[in-house]
Design an enzyme around this catalytic site. Structure first.
Site, short mmCIF file in Angstrom:
data_model
loop_
_atom_site.label_atom_id
_atom_site.label_comp_id
_atom_site.label_asym_id
_atom_site.label_seq_id
_atom_site.Cartn_x
_atom_site.Cartn_y
_atom_site.Cartn_z
N ARG A 62 0.82 -1.22 0.00
CA ARG A 62 0.00 0.00 0.00
C ARG A 62 0.85 1.26 0.00
O ARG A 62 0.41 2.32 -0.46
CB ARG A 62 -1.00 -0.05 1.17
CG ARG A 62 -2.04 -1.15 0.96
CD ARG A 62 -3.02 -1.23 2.11
NE ARG A 62 -2.44 -1.73 3.33
CZ ARG A 62 -2.35 -3.00 3.70
NH1 ARG A 62 -2.81 -3.94 2.89
NH2 ARG A 62 -1.80 -3.35 4.84
N GLU A 99 4.86 -8.89 14.31
CA GLU A 99 4.25 -9.16 15.60
C GLU A 99 4.70 -10.54 16.13
O GLU A 99 5.05 -10.69 17.29
CB GLU A 99 2.73 -9.11 15.46
CG GLU A 99 2.05 -8.83 16.77
CD GLU A 99 0.55 -8.65 16.59
OE1 GLU A 99 0.10 -8.53 15.44
OE2 GLU A 99 -0.15 -8.66 17.61
#
Ligand code: AMP
Length: 179
Positions: A62, A99
């Site tokens: 993006r 993460e």
């Protein structure tokens, strides 16, 4: 920091995607709205006009969409930072933390020249692990990072602070609570 409510309302929230507990901030609704897309790009470039920016570095995927628009507006070049194995020419590579676990990202070895002034961009900063990796890659090649900008900040995850601790100015347009 103030949140741009017009922009915030153009971003779709998808609960429990890609896994339970995550609220995915989907910017395709912002990109599909001509006024919101132009507004986001205008707001992101505003403080950078006239600063003499050589390159915009965008993080896959993006960050490519925003980065292309920013590069055009600032008459700068565009540099793609991609997941490993996607770029055709010789690359430099860095590991970065996700993460859960680590991954690697790459940039073409000749994408920036020492001393070039670069702005890093992506749609969203969360933990800052991805952006931190990109900062390392760019600096490794001698780039001067003028600023890093994102449409969305998730402040609870600490990414902005992580970049600021590296001496990188961070600009964002919209803040959301939580993950
Ligand atoms: P981080 O490395 O933790 O700062 O994560 C940033 C990257 O993961 C960006 O490329 C984002 O597009 C993506 N990302 C992380 N969290 C979200 C979320 N809640 N919604 C949408 N994208 C996210």
């Amino acid at each position: 920091m103030t949140t741009d409510s017009k922009l915030a309302s153009s971003i779709r929230a998808i609960k429990d995607y890609p896994k339970p507990g995550i609220v995915f901030r989907d910017i395709t609704t912002l990109l599909g709205d001509a006024d919101a897309f132009r507004h986001a790009v205008d707001e992101l470039v505003k403080p950078y006009q006239g600063l003499g920016v050589d390159k915009i570095a965008g993080i896959e995927a993006r960050g490519f969409i925003l980065g292309g628009a920013l590069a055009h507006q600032l008459s700068a070049g565009f540099v793609p930072i991609r997941k490993k194995g996607k770029l055709p020419h010789q690359t430099v590579r860095v590991a970065y933390s996700l993460e859960y676990g680590v991954d690697e990202m790459e940039m073409h070895i000749d994408a920036v020249k020492p001393g070039q002034r670069v702005i890093l961009t992506d749609d969203l900063i969360a933990t800052g692990g991805t952006a931190e990796g990109a900062v390392k890659l760019l600096r490794q090649q001698g780039a001067e990072i003028v600023s890093a900008c994102f449409v969305i900040d998730l402040p609870e995850l600490g990414g902005r602070k992580k970049l600021e601790a590296l001496g990188v100015e961070v600009r964002t347009l919209v803040e959301f609570d939580g993950h």
